[in-house]
Design a protein around this motif. Structure first.
Motif, short mmCIF file in Angstrom:
data_model
loop_
_atom_site.label_atom_id
_atom_site.label_comp_id
_atom_site.label_asym_id
_atom_site.label_seq_id
_atom_site.Cartn_x
_atom_site.Cartn_y
_atom_site.Cartn_z
N ILE A 1 36.15 30.69 30.65
CA ILE A 1 35.11 31.59 31.14
C ILE A 1 35.00 32.81 30.22
O ILE A 1 33.93 33.14 29.72
CB ILE A 1 35.42 32.05 32.58
N ALA A 2 36.13 33.49 30.06
CA ALA A 2 36.16 34.71 29.25
C ALA A 2 37.58 34.95 28.77
O ALA A 2 38.54 34.43 29.34
CB ALA A 2 35.65 35.91 30.06
N GLU A 3 37.70 35.76 27.71
CA GLU A 3 39.00 36.13 27.17
C GLU A 3 39.11 37.64 27.07
O GLU A 3 38.12 38.34 26.86
CB GLU A 3 39.19 35.51 25.78
N GLY B 1 41.68 44.66 25.03
CA GLY B 1 41.48 45.37 26.27
C GLY B 1 40.11 45.19 26.91
O GLY B 1 39.83 45.80 27.95
N ALA B 2 39.25 44.37 26.32
CA ALA B 2 37.91 44.16 26.86
C ALA B 2 37.66 42.66 27.05
O ALA B 2 38.09 41.83 26.24
CB ALA B 2 36.85 44.75 25.94
N TRP B 3 36.94 42.33 28.13
CA TRP B 3 36.62 40.94 28.40
C TRP B 3 35.40 40.50 27.60
O TRP B 3 34.41 41.25 27.50
CB TRP B 3 36.35 40.73 29.89
N ARG C 1 25.57 35.86 27.36
CA ARG C 1 24.97 37.20 27.22
C ARG C 1 24.96 37.94 28.56
O ARG C 1 25.24 39.14 28.61
CB ARG C 1 23.55 37.07 26.67
N ALA C 2 24.65 37.22 29.63
CA ALA C 2 24.64 37.86 30.95
C ALA C 2 26.05 38.30 31.36
O ALA C 2 26.24 39.38 31.92
CB ALA C 2 24.08 36.88 31.99
N MET C 3 27.04 37.48 31.05
CA MET C 3 28.42 37.85 31.37
C MET C 3 28.87 39.04 30.55
O MET C 3 29.49 39.98 31.07
CB MET C 3 29.34 36.64 31.13
N ASP C 4 28.57 39.03 29.26
CA ASP C 4 29.00 40.15 28.41
C ASP C 4 28.35 41.46 28.82
O ASP C 4 28.96 42.54 28.71
CB ASP C 4 28.69 39.83 26.94
N ALA C 5 27.10 41.38 29.31
CA ALA C 5 26.44 42.59 29.79
C ALA C 5 27.17 43.14 31.01
O ALA C 5 27.36 44.36 31.15
CB ALA C 5 24.98 42.29 30.14
N ALA C 6 27.61 42.24 31.90
CA ALA C 6 28.37 42.68 33.08
C ALA C 6 29.70 43.27 32.69
O ALA C 6 30.13 44.29 33.23
CB ALA C 6 28.55 41.49 34.04
N PHE C 7 30.39 42.65 31.73
CA PHE C 7 31.66 43.18 31.25
C PHE C 7 31.47 44.56 30.63
O PHE C 7 32.28 45.47 30.86
CB PHE C 7 32.29 42.23 30.24
N ALA C 8 30.42 44.72 29.85
CA ALA C 8 30.17 46.01 29.19
C ALA C 8 29.87 47.11 30.21
O ALA C 8 30.31 48.25 30.04
CB ALA C 8 29.00 45.87 28.21
N ASP C 9 29.15 46.76 31.26
CA ASP C 9 28.82 47.74 32.29
C ASP C 9 30.07 48.26 33.00
O ASP C 9 30.11 49.40 33.47
CB ASP C 9 27.86 47.14 33.32
N GLU C 10 31.09 47.41 33.08
CA GLU C 10 32.33 47.80 33.73
C GLU C 10 33.23 48.59 32.79
O GLU C 10 34.27 49.10 33.19
CB GLU C 10 33.09 46.56 34.24
N GLY C 11 32.85 48.65 31.53
CA GLY C 11 33.65 49.40 30.55
C GLY C 11 34.87 48.65 30.14
O GLY C 11 35.87 49.24 29.74
N VAL D 1 46.96 38.88 41.98
CA VAL D 1 47.18 40.21 42.56
C VAL D 1 47.40 41.25 41.47
O VAL D 1 47.77 42.39 41.77
CB VAL D 1 48.37 40.23 43.55
N THR D 2 47.18 40.87 40.23
CA THR D 2 47.47 41.76 39.11
C THR D 2 46.20 42.19 38.40
O THR D 2 45.37 41.36 38.03
CB THR D 2 48.40 41.06 38.10
N VAL D 3 46.04 43.49 38.24
CA VAL D 3 44.90 44.06 37.52
C VAL D 3 45.43 45.11 36.56
O VAL D 3 46.15 46.03 36.97
CB VAL D 3 43.88 44.70 38.48
N GLY D 4 45.11 44.96 35.29
CA GLY D 4 45.58 45.91 34.30
C GLY D 4 47.09 46.00 34.23
O GLY D 4 47.65 47.07 33.95
N GLY D 5 47.77 44.89 34.49
CA GLY D 5 49.22 44.85 34.44
C GLY D 5 49.91 45.42 35.66
O GLY D 5 51.15 45.45 35.70
N ARG D 6 49.17 45.86 36.65
CA ARG D 6 49.73 46.44 37.87
C ARG D 6 49.47 45.51 39.05
O ARG D 6 48.41 44.88 39.15
CB ARG D 6 49.12 47.81 38.16
N VAL D 7 50.44 45.43 39.95
CA VAL D 7 50.35 44.54 41.11
C VAL D 7 49.78 45.30 42.30
O VAL D 7 50.25 46.39 42.64
CB VAL D 7 51.75 43.97 41.45
N HIS D 8 48.78 44.69 42.95
CA HIS D 8 48.10 45.36 44.07
C HIS D 8 48.07 44.47 45.31
O HIS D 8 47.06 44.38 46.02
CB HIS D 8 46.67 45.73 43.67
N GLY D 9 49.18 43.81 45.59
CA GLY D 9 49.26 42.98 46.78
C GLY D 9 50.26 41.87 46.57
O GLY D 9 50.99 41.84 45.57
#
Length: 434
Positions: free
Chosen positions: A220-222, A226-228, A424-434, A143-151
């Motif tokens: 999967i990813a690290e 601040g970036a995956w 490569r496909a995962m990193d492209a998705a991460f980059a698109d999300e900023g 329930v945590t995104v960016g250190g904030r709880v959303h549920g």
């Protein structure tokens, strides 16, 4: 709308204990409702389960307790199909007038819903909630995104190893204690009983495959600065991929059939008596009991690489959240806690078999139902979660990991190449999300 439950509060009411910290709602972010009504109707969307009546009974009791404590408040609960949840919930984010106040959602949806601006930030209320201290860390992560709880977590699910006790007894095989022993047992069973898969595995069964990657020290990813960044092509991850894909072949689960199978298909094969083992969840029990394997199986934790180790499992499950558009924020947070609190989670375990997200409630559940012990032991040994980013939804929907496994088991690519392409496909998705 199907109004499953409606409760009116009595004239005299008491405030819920332990929730004084929510008496004044924190400021909401831009775009959120600035209203915080203390009377009126709260709307709740929960998922409709197969055999939903027991869930409704538990929810009815929790809601009755809530409205008893709040004068001038009623609650309307609608049970929505899981299959259409994405469309319904996304539409609700864009139409506050018809949106519910509280929703149930899959825990892998958290980051995407936060990015969509649909979920309220309840970090302060969660931190002030006494019961939250006993929340499983992985469940809290969901329930945590960016250190904030959303549920708040509602229940958690884990996978372990189901095996046919009659087949193992006939062949004199002990439950495997390592992944090498698992492979050996699967091949031995297939050789002696060619009508069976030694273990049913699927090239499209992402959450059944990940424990092999995690057990070998991969991931999967690290999150780096601040970036995956994908680590699916790391040496440790490649060892895990090789271990999982080694289970495909004529000597266990033929790639021609098994490469396309997802998790449900592998459970169906085991339940139908076509496999001697399968990686299944606590939530798979009813399907297994209803099939030919019913009464002829047991469950142990999926073993790790070395004797005595348990392979880390994906911590699946569902959460509850408050919509940012609610005009009853304080009441909605209060209701969310009531619906996901210890008393309700204990009741949902009894009624539906949902594993509690509170460690103390979960421990008590073992004494009441020994079947869940291997799953709780698995969770206790260290479960894992997917990257907390909206990019994961895109990666999952694009079948990046299933494609990788299928390319390996079909022989189209070796492990190194398939993993590198997936990264490569995962990193492209991460980059698109900023």
């Amino acid at each position: 709308m199907n109004l499953i439950a409606r409760f009116a509060a009595p004239a005299a009411a008491l405030a819920l204990a332990g929730l004084a910290a929510t008496a004044c709602a924190p400021a909401t972010s831009s775009g959120a409702s600035q209203e915080d009504g203390r009377t009126g109707t709260l709307r709740v969307w929960l998922f409709r389960e197969v055999g939903n009546a027991p869930k409704e009974k538990v929810v009815d009791a929790a809601v009755a307790g809530f409205v008893k404590a709040h004068e001038g408040v009623d609650v309307r609960v609608e049970y929505i199909p899981v299959e259409t949840r994405a469309e319904r919930i996304k539409a609700a984010f864009n139409d506050p007038e018809s949106a519910p106040d509280v929703i149930e959602y899959g825990n892998t949806d958290t980051a995407g819903y936060v990015e969509d601006g649909g979920l309220a930030d309840v970090t302060a209320e969660f931190g002030a909630w006494d019961e939250a201290a006993d929340t499983d860390p992985t469940a809290r992560q969901s329930v945590t995104v960016g250190g904030r709880v959303h549920g708040v977590p509602l229940f958690v699910g884990a996978r372990a190893l189901y095996y046919r006790t009659d087949v193992f007894a006939d062949l004199g095989i002990e439950p495997p204690g390592t992944q090498d022993e698992l492979l050996s047992a699967a091949k031995r069973i297939r050789a002696a009983r060619p009508e069976l898969y030694g273990i049913a595995v699927g090239g499209a069964n992402t959450y059944g495959a990940l424990p092999f990657i995690w057990a070998h020290g991969g991931g999967i990813a690290e999150l780096r600065d601040g970036a995956w960044t994908s680590v699916i092509d790391s040496p440790a991850s490649r060892r895990g991929i090789a271990a999982y894909t080694s289970l495909f072949g004529e000597d266990n689960c033929p790639a021609a059939t098994c490469a396309a199978m997802g998790g449900n298909a592998t459970i169906t094969a085991f339940a139908a008596g076509k496999a001697a083992m399968v990686i299944g969840g606590d939530f798979s029990r009813r399907a297994v009991e209803a099939g030919a394997a019913g009464g002829r199986y047991a469950v142990v934790p999926l073993p790790g690489v070395r004797e005595g180790e348990i392979a880390p499992a994906f911590a699946g499950g569902n959460n509850l959240g408050v919509l940012r558009s609610t005009g009853h924020r304080t009441l909605a947070v209060d209701l969310m806690k009531r619906l996901a609190g210890k008393e309700t989670q204990a009741a949902l375990f009894e009624a539906m078999g949902f594993l509690p997200t509170f460690t103390d409630v979960r421990a008590a559940a073992v004494g009441r139902e020994p079947f869940v012990a291997p799953f709780i032991e698995t969770l206790g040994s260290g479960s894992r979660f997917v990257p907390a980013t909206p990019a994961w939804g895109r990666i999952d929907a694009s079948l990046v990991l299933p494609t990788m496994f299928q390319e390996v088991v079909s022989g189209r690519k070796d492990v190194r190449t398939a993993a590198s392409d997936a990264a490569r496909a995962m990193d492209a998705a991460f980059a698109d999300e900023g």
